[in-house]
Each structure stands twice: as C-alpha cells, then as structure tokens.
Design an enzyme around this catalytic site. Structure first.
Site, mmCIF file in Angstrom:
data_model
loop_
_atom_site.group_PDB
_atom_site.id
_atom_site.type_symbol
_atom_site.label_atom_id
_atom_site.label_comp_id
_atom_site.label_asym_id
_atom_site.label_seq_id
_atom_site.Cartn_x
_atom_site.Cartn_y
_atom_site.Cartn_z
ATOM 1 N N GLU A 12 1.037 -1.064 -0.175
ATOM 2 C CA GLU A 12 -0.025 -0.132 -0.283
ATOM 3 C C GLU A 12 1.037 1.209 -0.276
ATOM 4 O O GLU A 12 0.651 2.196 -0.830
ATOM 5 C CB GLU A 12 -0.849 0.021 0.885
ATOM 6 N N ASP A 84 -2.081 -4.260 3.786
ATOM 7 C CA ASP A 84 -1.562 -4.278 5.111
ATOM 8 C C ASP A 84 -3.444 -5.405 5.323
ATOM 9 O O ASP A 84 -3.807 -5.796 4.340
ATOM 10 C CB ASP A 84 -2.476 -2.785 5.585
ATOM 11 N N ASP A 86 -5.385 -6.585 7.201
ATOM 12 C CA ASP A 86 -6.870 -5.689 7.647
ATOM 13 C C ASP A 86 -8.015 -5.559 6.375
ATOM 14 O O ASP A 86 -7.956 -5.952 5.262
ATOM 15 C CB ASP A 86 -6.662 -4.379 8.583
ATOM 16 N N GLU A 88 -9.209 -3.306 5.466
ATOM 17 C CA GLU A 88 -9.543 -2.445 3.939
ATOM 18 C C GLU A 88 -8.114 -3.034 3.221
ATOM 19 O O GLU A 88 -8.738 -2.491 1.902
ATOM 20 C CB GLU A 88 -8.719 -0.586 4.185
ATOM 21 N N TYR A 314 2.602 -4.079 13.635
ATOM 22 C CA TYR A 314 1.119 -3.412 12.604
ATOM 23 C C TYR A 314 0.306 -2.483 13.949
ATOM 24 O O TYR A 314 0.493 -3.385 15.105
ATOM 25 C CB TYR A 314 0.249 -3.996 12.472
ATOM 26 N N ARG A 316 -2.486 -0.975 13.612
ATOM 27 C CA ARG A 316 -3.649 -0.919 14.019
ATOM 28 C C ARG A 316 -4.257 -2.286 14.146
ATOM 29 O O ARG A 316 -4.604 -3.101 13.688
ATOM 30 C CB ARG A 316 -4.541 -0.133 12.518
ATOM 31 N N HIS A 361 -4.755 -9.207 15.419
ATOM 32 C CA HIS A 361 -3.011 -9.304 15.446
ATOM 33 C C HIS A 361 -2.952 -9.206 16.727
ATOM 34 O O HIS A 361 -3.211 -8.629 17.942
ATOM 35 C CB HIS A 361 -2.806 -7.594 14.457
#
Length: 809
Positions: A12, A84, A86, A88, A314, A316, A361
């Site tokens: 990304e 990523d 997640d 998104e 990560y 988030r 995560h």
C-alpha cells in the site's frame, strides 16, 4: 523460495517498497498508495433493488498505478499482494486481483522485517472474502448514510451553514458525546468553599510538610468533589462547608497556643501498581497524548512510518497479546538491559476489556526477534520518542509490579483534624522501563512526608485559607474522546483519528486549549439527528453495527442480510428507507435552552439570545458550555446604549458593546467601531485604554531612513506595524499600545533581515531537500512542495531534525 523466480510484490505505501526491496532483491515492489478503486463519486452507486450491487470506478490519479501493475504482472513469475493485514487491505487485495488476468497470491505480515517478509512469501494464502464482505458492507452503509442524510442537513440547515454539512454514521455519534458533555457544562452550578492547609515542622527536624484540614469537631470538611455538579447541594448531608467567616475562626483557632499539634494516627501499609498490558491502537494514542503531547493523528502518522521502516509491528490492532517471538524478545531484553530482579517470574498475558475487540493481530511492539534501544536506531526525534514509549510499554508488560510504602497521618489540634500522606518507592518494578527509555519518566509521587511517630508534637510554621470553586465537568481531549469511543464500542481504532478530523473540518467542533468543544453548528446538527433519527444515530445502534460487521468478517453473518436489515428495517429498527419520511422541525434543532433559562437560537449569523425586546448576539468565542448567567449578563450589559466607558477628545461617548466576534468599542455619533484585541479583553476597560483603542490605527512617527509614517494596527493575527506597503508583525509584547517610535524602528530593522537560502539536508522519507529561505512575511522552510513559516524561531540554530518535525506534523 526459488531465487531465480521474478516476483512482483504489491504493497500500500511507497515507504514500504524501499524496505522490502532490500529483503527480496529478485522482486519488483510497487505501491497502490491505499485504495485505487472506490464507489463512483457523485452518485449513490449502490443498486438497492439489485442486492445492493456496488458500482466502482478508478480513483482519479490512480490510472498510472494500474498501468504499472498490469505491465509488471506480465513479467512476473509470482504475483504477491501484500497490502495491510486488515479489512481495508483485504479489499484492496481483492481489487488488485480482479484488475489483472494473471493469477495472484495473498501474503501478509505483522511487521516488516526480513524474517517476517520471507516467511510470508513462503506461506501465501487465498484472499479472505469474508473480510472483503465486511469492508464492502461498511463502505455501503457509510455511503447510504452520507447520501441519504447529508442532503437533509443541506436542505434544513442551509441558513446556518451553506456548505460542508454531512451526517457520518460514527462521526455523528462522536459529535453527540461532545454535545452532551457541553450541555452538562452549561448545567453546572459553581460552588464556593475554603480549603485550609498548614505547614508543620517536627521537633528537631529541618524540613516542613503540608497538612490539610479534614474535620472540625468530628464533622468532615467538604471538598470540591463533595458538591453536586448541578446544584448547591452536597452529595452527603453530614459534611461541613468552610466559608469565609468559618475560615477566619478556624485560622484563629489554629494560631492559638491553647492546644498542641499532635500526631494522632499513623498508618503505613504497602501498596503496588501492576504492570500494564502492551499497546493497542487506542491505548497508544492515549498514552502518546499524555506523555508526549502528540495528537491521535500525529501518533498514527509517526507509528505508520515506524512500521513501514520495520521498527514496530502493525499499528492498527485492538489486541493486548504478544506473539511468542515478542514475549521472548521482551524478556531477553529485560534480562540483558534492566536486570533479572525486574523480570516477571512467568510470561504475563492480558485479557481485553474493550467492547467489540477483534484481536486480529498481536499488540503493538518493537518488530523482530530482538529489541533495540531507541538511541541505537538513528530515528527522527518524534519517531524516537514514540518508539521509546512502545518499547517501554512492551517491556513493562513483562516486568514485576512496582511496590510502594504509603503512609497516612492524622494530626490533631484540639477538635481540628488534619491529614497528610506520602509515598515511598520500595521497588521500581515496571516503571523502570519508562524511566530508562522515555524522556518523561514514570510519575508516581506524593508530597514530602518526614519520619513521624505517634503522639509526636509538631510546630506550626504557616497556615493558609484558600478560596476555591468547584470545577465543571471536564471537556474531552482528543485522547479522552478516543478512550470514550473505544469503551463504548463506537467506531474502530483505525478510524478514531479521521473521525476527529472530520468534526474539525465540518466546523462541528474546535480544539481550544487541547479540549474538543462542539460549535453551535455542531449542536444544531446533533440535535436535528437526535430529534428525528435517534434510532440510527445512537450509541447502541452504532456499537451493534460494529459487532455485526465483525460477525461478517468471521463468516458468521451475511453481508446481504445485514444491508437489507439496515435499509429496510427489522422489528427493532425502522430502517433507513422509512426514516426519510419524517418531518423535520428546524426551529427545534436550532434552539437550545441554557441553564440560566434563556433560549439560545442558532442562526445564519451565529448564535444569539432570543429576548422579547430584541435579540442579543453571542460572541463566537463564547462556547455554550461557558454560557453562564454571569456571562449572559455581561453580554446584555454591553448591548446597552448607556454602557459608556469614556469620552473621545472631540466629546463623543465611547460605548462598550458585544458582537458576533466578541467585545468592541463604538463612538456615539460617528459610529466608529474598533474590535477589542484579545490581549485587552480580560483587563478593566479604563477611559484611557478605550481612547487609545478607538483611536487605532496609531501613528508612532516617521521612519528616519524610509521617510514613511509608522502606524500601529491590530489585525486578526495580532498587532503589527505598517509603513508604506510593508507590514511587520509584533511578537511577544504584552502591551503594543505602549510601543515607542525607537522600539518600532528596531522591530522593523529585525523584520527586514534577509536570509541567504540555507540547505539543512534531505528529508529521510521523501528525499526532498529542506531549505530555509527569506520571504515577504519573514523566513520560511520549504521542501519544494510546501512552505512553512519560521517566525519566532532562531534561524541561526535551526536544525534538520526540527525541520523534519515541522513537515511531519
């Protein structure tokens, strides 16, 4: 992995490409820079009658990425999508795979280290369509809300604000939290009380200590916390309030020699503070705000860079768990760098108390199987601070509790009782990590308390009675709002920063003295949504929707059923389609009653008090939570024609008035007006000051070199000097009206200094050269794309690190 294979890795962020390229030399690494497809911009783009089919388009400016993707895909033996880990990222991966003919593989990693990247390449997986469905459902719901309810705001509140109105699903619930808090502040009743303290000295000692009065004749003394926030009542009936007269009597009793100061009770007991769990996204934002002063937005920006460079995992996540690798690395670091005495006997794990936690995560920690101290990584200042905080928290989670010895003392003077307390650190425990690796150590201390003994006599050194007032409910800071949203299950950690930004950008809230305060526009929007659409824009529904999206991501719920229920309704929810039939009461939305009994209206030209004999404008800077009866009386008094504060030399009366932009002065005949600068608003308006202000701009004299008159002005950004066509800002002057001609000439001389372009070096992330230049409004720094003013900074000592920090804010 076959080193002869040509790999294409899609990520990304462009910053990741450099790091991953070092680990995988036989790979071409390209970045999508987030999403490259989205719903068609100016249309609902959701076919509700056709199973909510969504119409996507390539985002403007992203065609170049698509062309590069297809070109590189044809040359690659393996196509690895490493967006990523997640929802998104999974949706982006799905769009990438759908945009190329060649087969692709999905890989993900929780940290950008060589071992993590290589392990991911060797263990590809298929795209998780349940995660894609959850992301698509969220996007569809948010688009439906935006396209359905934002137009309602445009039509109904267009007289309050012509553009920029929106009704976000989560944003509106966050706004209601702010508005409810502001209304609580408006209801607040201020109570007055006295606090009495004494300074005592044990016999034979050199150091005094403080003690506070807690009871009189066996009746406990009320403190600020004992008052009801919304009345003059106490929360308990058996308390005594010390007023001014009572305080005088007590001070007299304190000074008398009739009775002695005696240590009445003395209790020492051990206490401890348990080690905290590792960081989640939310707790990182909160602690970063408290310890480093970073906003949630800055915290996430700096954390993103640390992640992309491979320094942290990560960022988030709402998990408090560490992987085995993380546990081992933390415990080894503690043994080696801090000491065996500090290491917990067994690895510690933590349960998550967060509403709707996904725990997809592990917690945020330093990346890799071994940890480094912040100083060893050559980081930028803001990155070093945040990394040090993350390292400290990770280590603390595997360290022993901190132990303290707490001493509580009660001292008597006749029928008066005083209390003191003190903490002594017996064992630092986990706080040792903070003291070693953060610039601000762990603050756990109380007032000084010497060694005391029961029945010991003390000498009075000083006594004092301080008038105090109760404080209103505290407004949310950004970090406090994040904590509140998380505890209620509103939104997701990755969205908190953008939600707060939207509140600012829509003019629904402002940030003043680090508090988020809803504007009158924000109050009107919140009230309209609450009055007519409360079954959609409410905390329970929003939290429930988050739970349902989580269920979709776990394949436990249907994407289509969730959208059908949301749009068409259920037994417990009317459904979006049915909500639109409701008639809107605009007047009710734009009206709010203050605790003083006044009706506040919110109109096109701002808020005002509606009165039978004429409306009274409320200054923009006076927020609803501060609109007490006392403040309203001040505004009223400043609207009266006989509110005379002085007379001009020509005999005109000078009137003090209040308007939309605050207090101002006006002459009685010529109707000349002059806004009162902020620096003069909190002082007494004397006739001399009024004459000086109404006479602005002020002529200071002729510049001897330029032969131009020097004039003193006050503008929106403060006082400044004007001569000819040039302006010079006046900084750090408490009373610019007293500025002399010679001082003005000196300021002009300093303001006219020019600086030769000076290169500080290159920004480590962008590669752009940072250069200090001289401009029309003084020195500034530029990277070729953005210019940032350096007014008020020491140009001669300005460093590259300071420049980088400015561009990273």
């Amino acid at each position: 992995m076959d080193s002869n294979q040509k790999l294409l890795i899609i990520v990304e962020s462009p910053s990741k490409t450099k790091t991953i390229q070092k680990f995988v030399p036989n790979a071409s690494v390209i970045a999508s820079v987030g999403h490259f497809k989205d719903l068609v911009k100016n249309d609902l783009s959701i076919d509700i009658d056709n199973d909510f089919a969504m119409k996507f388009e390539t985002i403007k400016g992203k065609n170049k990425f698509l062309q590069e993707l297809r070109k590189e895909a044809k040359k690659a033996d393996r196509i690895l999508i490493a967006t990523d880990p997640d929802r998104e990222g999974e949706a982006i991966a799905f769009d990438i795979a759908s945009s190329i003919k060649e087969s692709s593989e999905r890989i993900d990693f929780n940290e950008i280290t060589k071992s993590a990247v290589m392990k991911a390449i060797e263990n590809p997986r298929t795209i998780n369509l349940s995660l894609v469905d959850a992301q698509r459902a969220r996007r569809a719901i948010d688009r439906i809300v935006g396209f359905t309810f934002s137009p309602v705001l445009w039509k109904t509140l267009r007289n309050v604000k012509g553009s920029g109105l929106s009704a976000g699903r989560v944003q509106s619930v966050a706004l209601k939290l702010l508005v409810d808090k502001e209304k609580d502040r408006n209801r607040f009743v201020k109570n007055r009380y006295h606090e009495i303290t004494v300074s005592l000295l044990p016999n034979g000692e050199k150091d005094e200590f403080l003690s506070k009065l807690i009871s009189v004749n066996s009746q406990n003394v009320a403190t600020g916390e004992d008052f009801d926030k919304y009345s003059n009542k106490l929360n308990k009936s058996d308390l005594i309030v010390i007023g001014e007269e009572e305080s005088k009597k007590i001070l007299s009793q304190i000074e008398s020699k009739d009775t002695h100061w005696i240590v009445d009770t003395l209790e020492t007991k051990p206490t401890k503070s348990s080690s905290p769990p590792p960081f989640t996204t939310s707790t990182l934002q909160q602690e970063s705000s408290r310890r480093l002063g970073f906003s949630p937005k800055k915290t996430m920006s700096v954390a993103q860079k640390l992640y992309e460079q491979g320094f942290i995992t990560y960022m988030r996540t709402d998990s408090t768990s560490l992987s085995n690798e993380g546990l081992n690395a933390a415990r080894e670091f503690i043994l080696k760098e801090i000491g065996d005495d500090y290491l917990s006997q067994n690895p510690l794990s933590y349960s998550n108390k967060i509403a709707n936690a996904q725990e997809a995560h592990e917690a945020i920690r330093p990346a890799g199987s071994t940890f480094n101290a912040p100083q060893a990584l050559n980081l930028e200042p803001s990155q070093e601070k945040l990394y040090g905080l993350i390292l400290s928290r990770t280590l603390a989670s595997q360290m022993k509790s901190a132990r303290y010895e707490r001493t509580n003392v009660i001292i008597s003077k006749g029928d008066l009782k005083f209390a003191s307390a003190g903490n002594v650190t017996v064992f630092e425990g986990y706080t040792r990590a903070y003291n070693l690796y953060t610039q601000r150590g762990f603050d756990k201390s109380d007032a000084f308390l010497p060694n005391l003994a029961l029945q010991q006599e003390l000498d009075l050194m000083k006594s004092e009675s301080i008038e105090k007032f109760t404080t209103p409910p505290r407004r949310f800071s950004e970090a406090m709002l994040v904590k509140e949203m998380e505890s209620r299950g509103i939104g997701r950690p990755s969205t908190y920063s953008s939600i707060i930004d939207k509140l600012y950008n829509r003019d629904y809230a402002i940030n003043k003295n680090k508090a988020i305060i809803p504007t009158y526009l924000g109050i009107a929007v919140s009230q309209l949504l609450e009055n007519h659409y409360s079954d959609l824009f409410n905390e329970a529904f929003t939290a429930g929707m988050e739970e349902r999206l989580d269920s979709i991501s776990r394949s436990e719920d249907s994407y289509l059923e969730a959208l059908n229920n949301f749009y068409f309704g259920t037994k417990n929810f009317s459904g979006v389609a049915n909500l639109l039939d409701r008639e809107i009461d605009i007047i009710k939305a734009c009206s709010v009653n203050s605790s003083s009994g006044h009706l506040i209206r919110i109109g096109k030209y701002g808020p005002y008090i509606e009165e039978a004999d004429g409306n009274i404008t409320i200054p923009n800077e006076l927020m609803f939570g501060d609109l007490s009866e006392e403040e309203i009386d001040k505004i009223k008094n400043m609207t009266l024609e006989d509110n005379i504060v002085g007379t001009t030399d020509s005999g005109e009366k000078i009137l003090l008035k209040s308007g939309k932009y605050g207090p101002y002065l006006e002459t009685s005949n010529e109707k000349k007006r002059q806004s009162i600068p902020k620096m003069y608003r909190d002082i007494l308006m004397t006739e001399e000051l009024a004459k000086e202000l109404i006479g602005l701009p002020k002529l200071l004299g002729l510049h001897p070199e330029f032969k131009e008159n020097i004039m003193l002005y006050f503008g929106p950004y403060g006082p400044y000097l004007k001569y000819g066509k040039k302006n010079i800002s006046i900084k750090n002057n408490e009373n610019p009206l007293s500025l002399s001609l010679s001082e003005a000439i000196q300021l002009i001389s300093e303001g006219n200094k020019t600086y030769e372009p000076t290169s500080l070096g290159k920004h480590p992330d962008t590669g752009n050269e940072l250069i200090i230049k001289s401009g029309r409004y003084g020195p500034y720094i530029t990277d070729g794309k953005r210019n940032i003013s350096l007014k008020g900074k020491d140009i001669d000592s300005f460093s590259l690190e300071e420049g980088i920090a400015l561009f990273d804010e």
